[in-house]
Design a protein around this motif. Structure first.
Motif, PDB file in Angstrom:
ATOM      1  N   THR A   1      -0.920 -16.012   6.196  1.00  0.00           N
ATOM      2  CA  THR A   1      -1.239 -17.366   6.227  1.00  0.00           C
ATOM      3  C   THR A   1      -2.021 -17.426   7.676  1.00  0.00           C
ATOM      4  OG1 THR A   1       0.832 -17.906   7.275  1.00  0.00           O
ATOM      5  CG2 THR A   1       0.880 -18.072   5.060  1.00  0.00           C
TER       6      THR A   1
ATOM      7  N   ASN B   1      -3.568 -19.625   2.878  1.00  0.00           N
ATOM      8  CA  ASN B   1      -3.521 -18.236   2.751  1.00  0.00           C
ATOM      9  C   ASN B   1      -4.678 -17.590   2.867  1.00  0.00           C
ATOM     10  OD1 ASN B   1      -0.864 -18.476   1.962  1.00  0.00           O
ATOM     11  ND2 ASN B   1      -1.280 -19.192  -0.209  1.00  0.00           N
TER      12      ASN B   1
ATOM     13  N   SER C   1      -5.902 -24.658   7.128  1.00  0.00           N
ATOM     14  CA  SER C   1      -4.698 -23.849   7.142  1.00  0.00           C
ATOM     15  C   SER C   1      -4.128 -23.473   5.725  1.00  0.00           C
ATOM     16  CB  SER C   1      -3.312 -24.518   7.925  1.00  0.00           C
ATOM     17  OG  SER C   1      -3.080 -25.337   7.328  1.00  0.00           O
TER      18      SER C   1
END
Length: 278
Positions: A139, A156, A154
């Motif tokens: 992440t 994966n 923000s």
């Protein structure tokens, strides 16, 4: 196990001695050379070929699982990294601040040692390593600019690298414990060459436009050489940190004498006494 504490310690100690693993002041190390290590002599003309085979054999054993290494390092493939933070500023390619967490790195189990050279003066190493495919999932939080694209998001991330060639330099200091000479790996630096890089970052614009997110990721992959230059500090730091930690734990366990039969002790090499571990 029944008996007094001293009795239990004695029994446990005898078990470890029987399998060739000794504890001195809480530090475990082997006192018998495992069959998977080929011993070499640095004064022999074929030393580099022998050393390359020896390190590959040792690495194969680590990949299969050496309990004492897995206990302190964890499995090599897949490997976990809790967090990495990096910044890149004043670059034509990018100006970016990023934080990556919960990283899972896959592919280290396919490492091939193409060449392992040992410096005869200070016994540092220069190894050429090949990994067919390295993949990092995790992440991310990112703020800045890559190429001409402003980023704030923000989510994966995955990074996949094909045909990764690594030139690794490892600095060492020799020391003794239990009558054996050991490597203390003090620093690791890497230089990388890659065949192809693929990436995907979801939620790039905090979910405001999935279509823009998709086209941006396509752009990054079409221009992967430039995008890779942005990611290079992250990949280098990941590999340097991982290899330093792994090598320290590997070579604190196995005496250097098992790899290089004619390695000098620290007093002979440095010309003065060094602190002995045991």
């Amino acid at each position: 196990m029944v008996g007094t504490p001293n009795t239990r310690i004695l029994v446990i100690g005898l078990v470890y001695v029987c399998v060739g693993l000794v504890y001195v002041e809480g530090l475990a190390y082997y006192t018998e050379k495992p069959a998977y290590i080929e011993s070499c002599r640095i004064k022999e003309p074929d030393f580099t070929n022998c050393s390359t085979r020896s390190i590959q054999g040792f690495l194969n054993a680590v990949i299969k699982g050496i309990p004492e290494i897995e206990e302190s390092f964890g499995p090599l493939d897949p490997m976990k990294q809790d967090q990495l933070t990096f910044k890149q500023e004043d670059s034509d390619v990018a100006s970016i601040s990023a934080n990556l967490t919960n990283l899972i790195v896959r592919g280290l189990g396919k490492m091939v040692i193409k060449e392992s050279k040992v410096n005869k003066k200070d016994f540092s190493w220069a190894d050429k390593i090949y990994i067919p495919r390295l993949r990092m999932n995790g992440t991310y939080k990112m703020l800045g600019r890559i190429l001409i694209i402003p980023l704030h998001g923000s989510g994966n991330i995955f990074i996949e690298i094909d045909d990764l060639d690594i030139l690794m330099n490892a600095k060492t200091r020799l020391y003794e414990k239990g009558g054996y000479t050991f490597y203390n790996v003090t620093a690791v630096t890497v230089k990388l060459e890659v065949g192809r890089v693929r990436t995907y970052l979801d939620n790039l614009f905090n979910g405001h436009s999935k279509e823009v997110e998709r086209s941006t990721n396509e752009f990054f992959n079409e221009n992967w050489q430039d995008f890779y230059e942005t990611l290079r500090p992250l990949i280098v730091e990941t590999l340097e940190r991982t290899l330093l930690d792994l090598l320290k734990k590997m070579f604190n366990l196995i005496p250097a004498n098992f790899f290089v039969e004619d390695i000098p002790n620290s007093l002979v090499l440095y010309g003065r006494k060094t602190q002995l571990i045991a």
